[in-house]
Motif scaffolding. Structure first.
Motif, PDB file in Angstrom:
ATOM      1  N   ALA A 150       0.829  -1.204   0.000  1.00  0.00           N
ATOM      2  CA  ALA A 150       0.000   0.000   0.000  1.00  0.00           C
ATOM      3  C   ALA A 150       0.868   1.261   0.000  1.00  0.00           C
ATOM      4  O   ALA A 150       0.539   2.260  -0.656  1.00  0.00           O
ATOM      5  N   ALA A 151       1.977   1.218   0.737  1.00  0.00           N
ATOM      6  CA  ALA A 151       2.876   2.376   0.769  1.00  0.00           C
ATOM      7  C   ALA A 151       3.444   2.655  -0.619  1.00  0.00           C
ATOM      8  O   ALA A 151       3.576   3.811  -1.029  1.00  0.00           O
ATOM      9  N   ALA A 152       3.768   1.594  -1.374  1.00  0.00           N
ATOM     10  CA  ALA A 152       4.343   1.769  -2.706  1.00  0.00           C
ATOM     11  C   ALA A 152       3.361   2.435  -3.655  1.00  0.00           C
ATOM     12  O   ALA A 152       3.705   3.398  -4.363  1.00  0.00           O
ATOM     13  N   ILE A 153       2.106   1.961  -3.679  1.00  0.00           N
ATOM     14  CA  ILE A 153       1.159   2.541  -4.622  1.00  0.00           C
ATOM     15  C   ILE A 153       0.676   3.906  -4.138  1.00  0.00           C
ATOM     16  O   ILE A 153       0.384   4.795  -4.951  1.00  0.00           O
ATOM     17  N   ALA A 154       0.632   4.135  -2.821  1.00  0.00           N
ATOM     18  CA  ALA A 154       0.297   5.470  -2.311  1.00  0.00           C
ATOM     19  C   ALA A 154       1.372   6.477  -2.703  1.00  0.00           C
ATOM     20  O   ALA A 154       1.063   7.621  -3.073  1.00  0.00           O
ATOM     21  N   LEU A 155       2.626   6.065  -2.625  1.00  0.00           N
ATOM     22  CA  LEU A 155       3.728   6.943  -3.017  1.00  0.00           C
ATOM     23  C   LEU A 155       3.678   7.238  -4.506  1.00  0.00           C
ATOM     24  O   LEU A 155       3.857   8.389  -4.934  1.00  0.00           O
ATOM     25  N   TYR A 156       3.418   6.189  -5.322  1.00  0.00           N
ATOM     26  CA  TYR A 156       3.328   6.409  -6.762  1.00  0.00           C
ATOM     27  C   TYR A 156       2.187   7.376  -7.085  1.00  0.00           C
ATOM     28  O   TYR A 156       2.324   8.274  -7.927  1.00  0.00           O
ATOM     29  N   THR A 157       1.056   7.216  -6.406  1.00  0.00           N
ATOM     30  CA  THR A 157      -0.089   8.091  -6.637  1.00  0.00           C
ATOM     31  C   THR A 157       0.254   9.531  -6.286  1.00  0.00           C
ATOM     32  O   THR A 157      -0.059  10.467  -7.034  1.00  0.00           O
TER      33      THR A 157
END
Length: 542
Positions: A150-157
């Motif tokens: 979740a942290a990875a896709i939140a950061l990408y977003t």
């Protein structure tokens, strides 16, 4: 290290409704028997960001060199091993944690500007909101930790869509909250085909070019001294997918048996916060280099800018500029490529493919404040030949121009019916905004019905299509006028006069008698009604 290429971290759903956690190369796994059909994040922004992430990864590491190669891989998708081999040279850029370069994070360890992890989410209350105890709708501390997926896709977003964030906190490469558009093919439900439909032609970057593609592999090119990141100068064009405007570094903690507050999935390492510094990369002159975002020109001789969602969502009235170009607004490159080059080549003889669909959406920001998330899915009518497609595009242009004129007239006539001439009522007041949106709602099904039927026989159906659309506009506009400006037995006589005058004004436009009415009939290529005979004051005996 949490390797986003080799680690299974992306939640997906297969055609059988089975859910799994996969690594990127597995989007083609079991594609013949039980393909991956969608992501399975619990948030819509993560769903759309994941589409961008995968399309960007394919465009960077596995792009087709020619349209012929693209068609070959459309019909015979690669294997997971093919994708693994293509992604391998990029792996060093996709470590989320560890002591070396981190995915979309500042090259240097950061120790100041500490933020709770929930502020990586656009709707989370900010520092001032919490100090004033005003977090009434979106409460603080709902997300206190994120697992690494979740942290990875939140950061990408965040890095991809970053809005204004205060002094020195830069917006995303496309500005804050870009409008995102892509094609969804209707004859294949596999996620692979949805991604591949929007991947542009290209070549993978060389090893030497990787730092210009993935800016976190080297010290950040900061903007304290007004340095700008420009394509082909100090950045590779592929950085369009991997912009890093914010200087962010995650804080991770080992928490055995912990579960992510967003996905509820277990992860022994949780992101609990992040540090930041201002003056990250300042991007300029990137339009129209991002394949998924349309552009517009704000004025003559002005540079192109990326489009953004607006209040009220995305309706068929935005068709011009999202699917059909105008003099000042232009569809995204992926949409143009699909309509002009890819879609016609996929028809198999006399058997036409089902109608494709079109997605448009994104986060609508007012500076730092998230107002809403817009998400619309439309059919994408197409003609049998490129020549006929030009006729379909022209018809779409005429239908939208006509409905826009009627919507504006409806708003003005309702205002005249309800308020006196000297009243200070803005046309964008909530009443009139609701009126316009209801007009678009009620006419949208008919728009796509007419455009679809027209696309099947554009050389013979023009007059009938325009005639039927005019009838639809008249019916909806008059119904809405009567609903918003009703005249009842209890209505004051002066109010009845105002309502009557407003309705006559609307009718004169809908039937071609006013200046706007003549413009309406011109849009739809309809013959103007005969002029009424002039009164000469002479009484004639019957």
């Amino acid at each position: 290290m949490f390797d986003l290429i080799k680690t299974s971290w992306i939640p997906i759903r297969r055609r059988s409704e089975k859910t799994e956690i996969i690594r990127p190369s597995q989007i083609v796994e079991n594609i013949e028997t039980d393909p991956v059909v969608d992501f399975d994040w619990p948030r819509v922004d993560f769903q759309i960001a994941s589409i961008e992430f995968l399309i960007g990864l394919l465009a960077t590491a596995f792009p087709p060199a020619t349209e012929r190669k693209w068609r070959t891989l459309w019909r015979t998708p690669p294997t997971p091993e093919d994708l693994e081999a293509a992604f391998e040279p990029m792996r060093k850029a996709f470590n989320l944690d560890g002591s070396g370069p981190r995915f979309l994070q500042d090259f240097e360890p950061l120790s100041n500007g500490s933020e709770p992890i929930e502020r990586l989410l656009f709707e989370a209350p900010g520092e001032q909101t919490i100090k004033k105890n005003m977090d009434l709708l979106n409460h603080r501390n709902r997300v206190q930790r994120m697992g690494r997926p979740a942290a990875a896709i939140a950061l990408y977003t965040m890095q991809s869509w970053a809005p204004s964030g205060g002094k020195g906190n830069r917006t995303g490469l496309r500005g804050g909250g870009p409008l995102i558009t892509f094609v969804t093919p209707s004859d294949h439900d596999a996620l692979w085909h949805r991604c591949w439909a929007n991947v542009p032609l290209g070549t993978p970057p060389s090893e030497a070019d990787l730092p210009k593609v993935f800016p976190w592999l080297v010290p950040t090119l900061t903007s304290e001294k007004n340095l700008e990141i420009l394509p082909d100068l100090n950045a590779h064009p592929l950085q369009a997918w991997w912009g890093m405007p914010r200087r962010i570094r995650f804080n991770f903690e080992e928490q055995p048996n912990a579960r992510c507050d967003i996905t509820d999935e277990p992860d022994d390492v949780q992101a609990t916060g992040w540090c930041q510094r201002p003056y990250g990369a300042n991007y300029n002159y990137w339009a129209p280099r991002h394949p998924l975002t349309p552009t517009y020109r704000p004025g003559k001789d002005k540079e192109l800018l990326f489009q953004h969602p607006q209040p009220g969502g995305i309706r068929y009235r935005h068709w011009l500029g999202l699917v059909v170009p105008t003099e000042t607004s232009f569809e995204a490159p992926a949409i143009r490529t699909w309509i002009n080059d890819r879609q016609p080549d996929l028809d198999d003889g006399d058997t036409p493919r089902p109608m494709d669909r079109f997605f448009a959406g994104g986060a609508d920001f007012d500076n730092m404040k998230l107002r809403s998330f817009a998400e619309s899915h439309f059919p994408l009518p197409r003609a049998a030949t490129p020549e006929d497609q030009l006729l379909v595009d022209d018809m779409a242009r005429r239908l939208v121009q006509a409905s826009t004129l009627v919507a504006d007239t409806l708003r003005s006539t309702v205002r005249a019916a309800l308020f006196s001439a000297g009243a200070t009522v803005k046309l964008d007041a909530s009443l009139f905004t609701c009126l316009r949106e209801e007009f678009w709602n009620r006419t949208e099904p008919a728009f796509f019905e007419h455009l679809t039927q027209y696309s099947q026989n554009p050389t013979a159906a023009q007059d009938q299509t325009c005639h039927d659309w005019l009838a639809d506009l008249r019916r909806v506009a008059l119904d809405l006028f009567d609903e918003y400006a009703p005249a009842t037995p209890d209505t004051d006589i002066q109010e009845c006069i105002q309502i009557g005058n407003g309705r006559r004004w609307l009718i004169s436009t809908l039937y071609g008698h006013s200046k706007d009415g003549k413009q309406l009939f011109e849009f739809l290529k309809q013959p103007l009604p005969p002029k009424a005979p002039k009164k000469n004051g002479t009484n004639h005996a019957s």
